[in-house]
Design an enzyme around this catalytic site. Structure first.
Site, PDB file in Angstrom:
ATOM      1  N   CYS A  76      20.252  64.768  33.931  1.00  0.00           N
ATOM      2  CA  CYS A  76      21.466  64.316  33.731  1.00  0.00           C
ATOM      3  C   CYS A  76      22.006  63.723  35.915  1.00  0.00           C
ATOM      4  O   CYS A  76      21.385  64.957  36.434  1.00  0.00           O
ATOM      5  CB  CYS A  76      22.480  65.125  33.468  1.00  0.00           C
ATOM      6  SG  CYS A  76      23.930  65.446  34.090  1.00  0.00           S
ATOM      7  N   CYS A 209      28.847  59.382  33.373  1.00  0.00           N
ATOM      8  CA  CYS A 209      27.341  59.737  33.124  1.00  0.00           C
ATOM      9  C   CYS A 209      26.532  59.340  33.983  1.00  0.00           C
ATOM     10  O   CYS A 209      26.769  57.978  34.133  1.00  0.00           O
ATOM     11  CB  CYS A 209      26.740  59.186  31.723  1.00  0.00           C
ATOM     12  SG  CYS A 209      25.442  59.414  31.663  1.00  0.00           S
TER      13      CYS A 209
END
Length: 270
Positions: A76, A209
Site C-alpha cells: 500500500c 490510493c
C-alpha cells in the site's frame, strides 16, 4: 478483554490504524482487523498497518498491511508512507531514511519535512490498450501491478466518473482472477492528473490510493507520453508526486512523494 494501543494516521486522506507489533505479541484475526477498521463500531480506517521486526539485515522493520476487510495485501503506497512516518522515532529521530520489508519487496522511505518519499519496486504485468466489455459497452483499459494489481481507465471528467458502480464491475471481472483496484484517470494538462480509485478489500472509493496513483502516472507516461515527474490530485484534495526513470517502457527508481501525518492515538478494547 485485551487493550490495544494504536495510532490513527492519514496519507492524503487514505487512513490507517497503525499498531506496534515488534514484540510479535499480537495475533489479530481477520475479524478483529475488520472491526478495528469499521467506521461505525471501530476506529475507522481503510486498512491496518502492523510494525514487525525485520528478518533481514538490510531492513529496519517489516511492514504488514491489511485491507479494511481484514485480508492481507502485498503493498500500500500511502500506507508505506504512514508506516515510514510512524517508525521514524522508533529507529532514530534524526534518521533521514528507513528501509522495511513488504511482500512486494524492500521499500525505502525518505523524510522530507512534512512529506515522505518512498522508493517502490519496479512495476510488473503491464498491459496497455486492452479492450473489454464490463457491462456498459466495450471500453479501453490498461493494467499494471505496482505492488498490487491496478486497472487504469481514462475518463474525460473524473468528477463525473461512476467510480463505485463501474469500479466494482471491473474489480469483479473474470479478467482479474485475484481482483484488481480500479483507477479512473483524467489528464488535465502536461503535468497534472486527477485520479479516483475503487479499492479492492475496501470495496469502495477511497480518498487516495498510493499504488493506484503510481500506476496512473506510469501508465500515462507510457500511453500518453507525458514526462515524469507527474503530479496527481486525489479525491481527498492532496497532490502526490510520482517519478521514475523510463527506459524502453521499463520503469526504474520509482518514487511516490506526499504527506503522512498522525491524526490521533489511543487504546481500544478488542
Amino acid at each position: 478483554m485485551d487493550s490495544l494501543p494504536f495510532v490513527k494516521m492519514s496519507g492524503a486522506g487514505n487512513d490507517f490504524v497503525v499498531v506496534d507489533n515488534r514484540a510479535l505479541s499480537r495475533a489479530l484475526t481477520r475479524e478483529q482487523i475488520a472491526r478495528l477498521c469499521d467506521r461505525h463500531f471501530g476506529i475507522g480506517a481503510d486498512g491496518l498497518l502492523a510494525v514487525e521486526p525485520s528478518s533481514q539485515p538490510d531492513a529496519d522493520f517489516r511492514m504488514r498491511y491489511y485491507n479494511a476487510d481484514g485480508g492481507e495485501a502485498e503493498m500500500c503506497g500511502n500506507g508505506a508512507r504512514c508506516f515510514a512516518r510512524f517508525v521514524h522515532p522508533l529507529r532514530r529521530a534524526h534518521a533521514e531514511q528507513v528501509r522495511f520489508l513488504t511482500p512486494a519487496g524492500l521499500i525505502t522511505g525518505q523524510y522530507l519535512g512534512d512529506e515522505v518519499r518512498i522508493s517502490l519496486t519496479a512495476p510488473t504485468e503491464t498491459k496497455v490498450q486492452q479492450r473489454a466489455d464490463f457491462g456498459w459497452g466495450e471500453i479501453e483499459y490498461h493494467f499494471m501491478n505496482t505492488g498490487v494489481p491496478h486497472a487504469v481507465v481514462y475518463v474525460p471528467d473524473a468528477e463525473r466518473a461512476e467510480v463505485v458502480a463501474q469500479g466494482r464491475a471491473i474489480r469483479r471481472s473474470a479478467l482479474f482472477p485475484r481482483g484488481t483496484n480500479v483507477n479512473f484517470v483524467q489528464v488535465t494538462d502536461s503535468a497534472m492528473l486527477v485520479v479516483r480509485t475503487y479499492e479492492r478489500g475496501v470495496e469502495d472509493e477511497t480518498l487516495a490510493c498510493g499504488t493506484g496513483v503510481v500506476a496512473a502516472a506510469l501508465v500515462t507516461n507510457r500511453v500518453h507520453r507525458l514526462a515524469l515527474p507527474l503530479c496527481v490530485k486525489v479525491r481527498g484534495g492532496d497532490v502526490l508526486t510520482v517519478d521514475a526513470r523510463a527506459e524502453r517502457d521499463v520503469f526504474h527508481d520509482v518514487t511516490l512523494t506526499g504527506p503522512a501525518v498522525e491524526v490521533f492515538s489511543g487504546e481500544i478494547r478488542i
